[in-house]
Design an enzyme around this catalytic site. Structure first.
Site, PDB file in Angstrom:
ATOM      1  CB  SER A   1      -0.964  -0.046   1.194  1.00 45.21           C
ATOM      2  OG  SER A   1      -1.905   0.986   1.145  1.00 45.21           O
TER       3      SER A   1
ATOM      4  CG  ASP B   1      -3.029   3.885  -1.374  1.00 46.98           C
ATOM      5  OD1 ASP B   1      -3.751   3.722  -2.379  1.00 46.98           O
ATOM      6  OD2 ASP B   1      -3.115   3.157  -0.366  1.00 46.98           O
TER       7      ASP B   1
ATOM      8  CG  ASP C   1      -3.055  -0.759  -2.122  1.00 44.92           C
ATOM      9  OD1 ASP C   1      -3.122   0.434  -1.761  1.00 44.92           O
ATOM     10  OD2 ASP C   1      -3.636  -1.680  -1.517  1.00 44.92           O
TER      11      ASP C   1
ATOM     12  CG  ASP D   1      -6.250   0.542  -0.369  1.00 36.29           C
ATOM     13  OD1 ASP D   1      -5.505   1.548  -0.324  1.00 36.29           O
ATOM     14  OD2 ASP D   1      -6.205  -0.383   0.471  1.00 36.29           O
TER      15      ASP D   1
END
Length: 451
Positions: free
Chosen positions: A101, A241, A243, A245
């Site tokens: 992340s 960010d 990843d 999400d």
């Protein structure tokens, strides 16, 4: 949290803590637990972000999955919510995302999704951990035609983008959007999505090289996108960010619009059109007091959970709530997704701007915020720091001084060796004073170095 699984899967420094050997064992044990009741060959989808360690861990994980007989579909670089969506809609047995992340490039993580597209529950994670700790691997070892196989399914990303486009009744012509892809999973996806929706698109953080993910860019560094919005004269900035999400937005004046404000803007709009279940938004204990006051003033209810989008989703599923999220930018639109989705949040935000004809600054101004300060302290023992008598004593002392006119929240990070100290108070000066008093006690007793 267990021995291996934190609040967001298994994480660690790649090739040091999260080794290819561990990834292989996670493939075998996780694959077995999630597919053992299948009567036909299980199908597992795998995606990753742009970290240099991603391919190493992906190959090891795939080897473990193939060794228990799974069919593996490799999605390539894609966002975490993309993996969750495709797992659910393609009748896969499970999905796996390889990402840490917003963490630095040295870290990586492995996160599993069930066939319903939701993250695993605690019981399933504990079952996997039990198998990981077995002295001997006694899981099935098929051979010959029963062995698993792998193939690429890079067109999965296009299927996911098609779903995102369908969530808006508006095109975005006339809107200039600046995008920060954090050199991560959304680097190519987000510009394509908003371009397809007819927005004018300018980008930073969209040239990943394996080493620059989250480096001075993305939702944990929104100040860079704020400058870029002003430089380009954009109407709105969307900062993702690593990843994909979470989303932090920037208004046309370069002001940050965090997850609390995004939740309020979206909740108010959904409530007005009759699509906010029970007039309720699910948030966490980190949400600003201003969020709670404004939500109540507009006839809505804000529920609180522990920090972590998994706890928000858990509460949402209990009563089929349609909107929830975190101040950090994880926003869950349960009508469309099973997890936080930065690009989906961006589409919904721009749709509201287009439908109302309002600038983002106007929409965000409806929610005043209490001054807030958050300090992260890297510690040797985060649980010891949380329960230490000196830390507990200073927390009690500060709360007594506040006398209800503000709040303190001290918590251990679920994914890093950090203690987070947060204060809200009527003035920024008071916030700073309260936070520093508590943070200094944590530093004196437990700190390694401040983050």
């Amino acid at each position: 949290m267990g021995k291996y699984f934190g609040t967001d899967g298994v994480r660690g420094v790649a090739n040091v803590e999260l080794t290819p050997e561990l990834a292989y064992r996670l493939g075998r044990t996780g694959g077995y637990v999630l597919t053992k009741h299948e009567s036909t060959r299980p199908k597992v989808l795998i995606g990753r972000d742009t970290r240099v360690s991603g391919q190493m861990l992906e190959n090891a994980l795939i080897a473990g999955l193939l060794s228990i007989g799974a069919e593996v579909m490799r999605l390539g670089v894609i966002s975490t919510p993309g993996v969750a969506y495709l797992t659910k809609t393609m009748d896969a047995t499970a999905g796996v995302m390889i990402s840490a992340s917003h963490n630095p490039v040295e870290d990586n993580g492995i996160k599993f999704f069930g066939s319903d597209g939701f993250k695993l529950d605690d019981a399933t994670e504990l079952e996997i951990e039990g198998l990981l700790d077995e002295a001997e691997d006694t899981l099935p070892r098929p051979s010959g035609k029963e062995l698993g196989f792998v193939h690429d399914y890079y067109e999965g990303a296009q299927k996911y983008l098609h779903m995102l486009r369908q969530t808006s009744d508006e095109d975005f012509s006339g809107i200039h959007v600046a995008i920060d892809g954090a050199h991560g999973a959304t680097s190519s996806l987000a510009p394509r999505l908003f371009g397809d929706l007819e927005a004018e698109v300018s980008t930073i953080g969209t040239t990943p090289n394996g080493l620059n993910i989250n480096e001075g860019v993305g939702s944990t560094h929104p100040e860079h996108l704020a400058d870029f919005v002003l430089e380009k004269g954009a109407d709105v900035g969307l900062s993702f960010d690593g990843d994909g999400d979470r989303l932090i937005a920037i208004d046309e004046n370069g002001k940050i619009v965090d997850g609390d404000k995004i939740m309020f803007i979206c909740g108010k709009y959904l409530n007005e059109i009759g699509r906010l279940k029970d007039n309720t938004i699910v948030a966490t204990v980190m949400s600003n007091l201003g969020f709670h006051k404004t939500v109540a003033e507009h006839g809505m209810t804000a529920l609180q959970t522990a920090v972590g989008d998994r706890y928000v989703v858990e509460e949402m599923r209990k009563n089929n709530y349609t909107l929830g999220g975190e101040q950090s930018g994880h926003i869950i639109f349960m009508d469309y997704s099973t997890t936080g989705d930065g690009m989906l949040s961006g589409v919904q935000l721009l749709q509201i701007m287009k439908a109302t004809g309002k600038k983002l600054s106007e929409l965000a101004a409806e929610m005043p915020v209490f001054p807030q300060r958050l300090v992260n302290i890297r510690v040797s023992d985060k649980n010891g720091a949380m329960n230490g008598p000196a830390v507990q004593a200073i927390i009690a002392e500060v709360e007594a001084e506040m006398a209800g006119n503000g709040r303190i929240l001290v918590r251990a990070s679920g994914t890093e060796p950090l203690v987070r100290v947060m204060a809200e108070a009527p003035t920024q000066e008071a916030c700073d004073m309260y936070v520093e008093r508590i943070a200094n006690v944590v530093r004196e007793n437990y700190a390694l170095q401040e983050n």
